[in-house]
Write a protein that holds these residues in place. Sequence first.
Motif, PDB file in Angstrom:
ATOM      1  N   PHE A 195       0.858  -1.183   0.000  1.00  0.00           N
ATOM      2  CA  PHE A 195       0.000   0.000   0.000  1.00  0.00           C
ATOM      3  C   PHE A 195       0.895   1.234   0.000  1.00  0.00           C
ATOM      4  CE2 PHE A 195      -2.412  -3.377   1.931  1.00  0.00           C
ATOM      5  CZ  PHE A 195      -3.696  -3.207   1.452  1.00  0.00           C
ATOM      6  N   GLU A 196       0.517   2.262  -0.752  1.00  0.00           N
ATOM      7  CA  GLU A 196       1.295   3.501  -0.802  1.00  0.00           C
ATOM      8  C   GLU A 196       0.441   4.659  -0.306  1.00  0.00           C
ATOM      9  OE1 GLU A 196       3.338   4.145  -4.485  1.00  0.00           O
ATOM     10  OE2 GLU A 196       3.945   2.049  -4.606  1.00  0.00           O
ATOM     11  N   PHE A 197       1.096   5.604   0.378  1.00  0.00           N
ATOM     12  CA  PHE A 197       0.414   6.725   1.017  1.00  0.00           C
ATOM     13  C   PHE A 197       1.123   8.032   0.700  1.00  0.00           C
ATOM     14  CE2 PHE A 197      -0.437   2.867   3.290  1.00  0.00           C
ATOM     15  CZ  PHE A 197      -1.811   2.911   3.440  1.00  0.00           C
ATOM     16  N   ARG A 198       0.454   9.138   1.030  1.00  0.00           N
ATOM     17  CA  ARG A 198       1.025  10.458   0.766  1.00  0.00           C
ATOM     18  C   ARG A 198       2.084  10.853   1.799  1.00  0.00           C
ATOM     19  NH1 ARG A 198      -4.609  11.063  -0.434  1.00  0.00           N
ATOM     20  NH2 ARG A 198      -4.895  11.543   1.747  1.00  0.00           N
ATOM     21  N   SER A 199       2.060  10.214   2.957  1.00  0.00           N
ATOM     22  CA  SER A 199       3.021  10.582   4.006  1.00  0.00           C
ATOM     23  C   SER A 199       3.332   9.369   4.886  1.00  0.00           C
ATOM     24  CB  SER A 199       2.459  11.708   4.881  1.00  0.00           C
ATOM     25  OG  SER A 199       1.376  11.225   5.665  1.00  0.00           O
ATOM     26  N   TYR A 200       4.396   9.495   5.648  1.00  0.00           N
ATOM     27  CA  TYR A 200       4.760   8.456   6.612  1.00  0.00           C
ATOM     28  C   TYR A 200       3.663   8.316   7.663  1.00  0.00           C
ATOM     29  CZ  TYR A 200       7.277   5.962  10.255  1.00  0.00           C
ATOM     30  OH  TYR A 200       7.649   5.049  11.204  1.00  0.00           O
ATOM     31  N   LYS A 201       3.109   9.464   8.105  1.00  0.00           N
ATOM     32  CA  LYS A 201       2.057   9.445   9.127  1.00  0.00           C
ATOM     33  C   LYS A 201       0.840   8.653   8.650  1.00  0.00           C
ATOM     34  CE  LYS A 201      -0.950  12.486  11.771  1.00  0.00           C
ATOM     35  NZ  LYS A 201      -1.355  13.874  12.003  1.00  0.00           N
ATOM     36  N   GLU A 202       0.410   8.867   7.395  1.00  0.00           N
ATOM     37  CA  GLU A 202      -0.728   8.117   6.866  1.00  0.00           C
ATOM     38  C   GLU A 202      -0.425   6.616   6.839  1.00  0.00           C
ATOM     39  OE1 GLU A 202      -2.174   9.459   3.088  1.00  0.00           O
ATOM     40  OE2 GLU A 202      -2.530  11.491   3.820  1.00  0.00           O
ATOM     41  N   ALA A 203       0.790   6.276   6.461  1.00  0.00           N
ATOM     42  CA  ALA A 203       1.181   4.866   6.434  1.00  0.00           C
ATOM     43  C   ALA A 203       1.134   4.270   7.838  1.00  0.00           C
ATOM     44  CB  ALA A 203       2.577   4.714   5.831  1.00  0.00           C
ATOM     45  N   LEU A 204       1.620   5.012   8.800  1.00  0.00           N
ATOM     46  CA  LEU A 204       1.647   4.545  10.183  1.00  0.00           C
ATOM     47  C   LEU A 204       0.236   4.362  10.741  1.00  0.00           C
ATOM     48  CD1 LEU A 204       3.602   3.843  12.457  1.00  0.00           C
ATOM     49  CD2 LEU A 204       3.553   6.250  13.123  1.00  0.00           C
ATOM     50  N   VAL A 205      -0.642   5.304  10.461  1.00  0.00           N
ATOM     51  CA  VAL A 205      -2.032   5.211  10.927  1.00  0.00           C
ATOM     52  C   VAL A 205      -2.710   4.000  10.284  1.00  0.00           C
ATOM     53  CG1 VAL A 205      -4.292   6.353  10.828  1.00  0.00           C
ATOM     54  CG2 VAL A 205      -2.254   7.645  11.507  1.00  0.00           C
ATOM     55  N   PHE A 206      -2.480   3.792   8.983  1.00  0.00           N
ATOM     56  CA  PHE A 206      -3.052   2.642   8.300  1.00  0.00           C
ATOM     57  C   PHE A 206      -2.545   1.333   8.925  1.00  0.00           C
ATOM     58  CE2 PHE A 206      -2.741  -0.605   4.929  1.00  0.00           C
ATOM     59  CZ  PHE A 206      -4.083  -0.750   4.619  1.00  0.00           C
ATOM     60  N   ALA A 207      -1.255   1.253   9.185  1.00  0.00           N
ATOM     61  CA  ALA A 207      -0.686   0.039   9.782  1.00  0.00           C
ATOM     62  C   ALA A 207      -1.316  -0.243  11.144  1.00  0.00           C
ATOM     63  CB  ALA A 207       0.822   0.166   9.892  1.00  0.00           C
ATOM     64  N   ALA A 208      -1.544   0.800  11.928  1.00  0.00           N
ATOM     65  CA  ALA A 208      -2.189   0.618  13.232  1.00  0.00           C
ATOM     66  C   ALA A 208      -3.621   0.104  13.064  1.00  0.00           C
ATOM     67  CB  ALA A 208      -2.175   1.923  14.016  1.00  0.00           C
ATOM     68  N   ALA A 209      -4.326   0.629  12.071  1.00  0.00           N
ATOM     69  CA  ALA A 209      -5.698   0.170  11.806  1.00  0.00           C
ATOM     70  C   ALA A 209      -5.696  -1.295  11.369  1.00  0.00           C
ATOM     71  CB  ALA A 209      -6.358   1.056  10.744  1.00  0.00           C
ATOM     72  N   VAL A 210      -4.723  -1.674  10.545  1.00  0.00           N
ATOM     73  CA  VAL A 210      -4.592  -3.077  10.134  1.00  0.00           C
ATOM     74  C   VAL A 210      -4.379  -3.956  11.365  1.00  0.00           C
ATOM     75  CG1 VAL A 210      -3.121  -4.740   8.926  1.00  0.00           C
ATOM     76  CG2 VAL A 210      -3.813  -2.618   7.788  1.00  0.00           C
ATOM     77  N   GLY A 211      -3.531  -3.502  12.263  1.00  0.00           N
ATOM     78  CA  GLY A 211      -3.288  -4.259  13.489  1.00  0.00           C
ATOM     79  C   GLY A 211      -4.551  -4.464  14.307  1.00  0.00           C
ATOM     80  N   TRP A 212      -5.376  -3.426  14.382  1.00  0.00           N
ATOM     81  CA  TRP A 212      -6.625  -3.522  15.129  1.00  0.00           C
ATOM     82  C   TRP A 212      -7.561  -4.529  14.475  1.00  0.00           C
ATOM     83  CZ3 TRP A 212     -11.855  -2.594  14.486  1.00  0.00           C
ATOM     84  CH2 TRP A 212     -12.603  -2.498  15.664  1.00  0.00           C
ATOM     85  N   VAL A 213      -7.733  -4.424  13.153  1.00  0.00           N
ATOM     86  CA  VAL A 213      -8.602  -5.350  12.416  1.00  0.00           C
ATOM     87  C   VAL A 213      -8.097  -6.785  12.543  1.00  0.00           C
ATOM     88  CG1 VAL A 213      -9.320  -5.998  10.072  1.00  0.00           C
ATOM     89  CG2 VAL A 213      -9.511  -3.627  10.824  1.00  0.00           C
ATOM     90  N   ALA A 214      -6.802  -6.957  12.411  1.00  0.00           N
ATOM     91  CA  ALA A 214      -6.209  -8.291  12.505  1.00  0.00           C
ATOM     92  C   ALA A 214      -6.429  -8.895  13.890  1.00  0.00           C
ATOM     93  CB  ALA A 214      -4.722  -8.221  12.184  1.00  0.00           C
ATOM     94  N   ASP A 215      -6.285  -8.070  14.911  1.00  0.00           N
ATOM     95  CA  ASP A 215      -6.466  -8.574  16.264  1.00  0.00           C
ATOM     96  C   ASP A 215      -7.917  -8.989  16.507  1.00  0.00           C
ATOM     97  OD1 ASP A 215      -4.883  -9.113  18.630  1.00  0.00           O
ATOM     98  OD2 ASP A 215      -6.209  -7.674  19.627  1.00  0.00           O
ATOM     99  N   LYS A 216      -8.866  -8.236  15.950  1.00  0.00           N
ATOM    100  CA  LYS A 216     -10.288  -8.608  16.082  1.00  0.00           C
ATOM    101  C   LYS A 216     -10.561  -9.949  15.412  1.00  0.00           C
ATOM    102  CE  LYS A 216     -12.233  -5.307  18.358  1.00  0.00           C
ATOM    103  NZ  LYS A 216     -12.788  -5.587  19.674  1.00  0.00           N
ATOM    104  N   LEU A 217      -9.878 -10.227  14.298  1.00  0.00           N
ATOM    105  CA  LEU A 217     -10.044 -11.500  13.593  1.00  0.00           C
ATOM    106  C   LEU A 217      -9.182 -12.595  14.232  1.00  0.00           C
ATOM    107  CD1 LEU A 217     -11.402 -12.885  11.146  1.00  0.00           C
ATOM    108  CD2 LEU A 217      -9.450 -12.141   9.761  1.00  0.00           C
ATOM    109  N   ASN A 218      -8.258 -12.195  15.104  1.00  0.00           N
ATOM    110  CA  ASN A 218      -7.289 -13.103  15.722  1.00  0.00           C
ATOM    111  C   ASN A 218      -6.430 -13.801  14.662  1.00  0.00           C
ATOM    112  OD1 ASN A 218      -5.957 -14.233  17.915  1.00  0.00           O
ATOM    113  ND2 ASN A 218      -7.244 -16.056  17.911  1.00  0.00           N
TER     114      ASN A 218
END
Length: 109
Positions: free
Chosen positions: A44-67
């Motif tokens: 995935f590509e983003f406009r900034s490092y911050k956007e990439a970091l926020v997306f990665a954190a959201a992925v982590g949350w979704v992944a944890d909900k799915l275990n």
Amino acid sequence: MARPEGNLGPVELTYDSLAEPQIAAALGGVPTWTLSEGSLVRLFEFRSYKEALVFAAAVGWVADKLNHHPDILIGYQKVRIATVTHDTGGLTAYDFELARRIDALADLD
């Protein structure tokens, strides 16, 4: 837990390894993902490092909900996600379900 999967009908979310024909069919539901060294991968590509970091954190949350927890590599304006079911040594329905959920996050942008 069953989930519809396109033309394949309801598919049980299990940790059973998928056979090659099942993997090929499931790839049709996640066309932006590729196979690399036995994992399901997307960059995935983003406009900034911050956007990439926020997306990665959201992925982590979704992944944890799915275990079901992917490998996440965060770079400058990029996030690489790789998922495989380590316990089975291959891809399972959970890998494809996680890919769909991550795609849904990316579509929120």
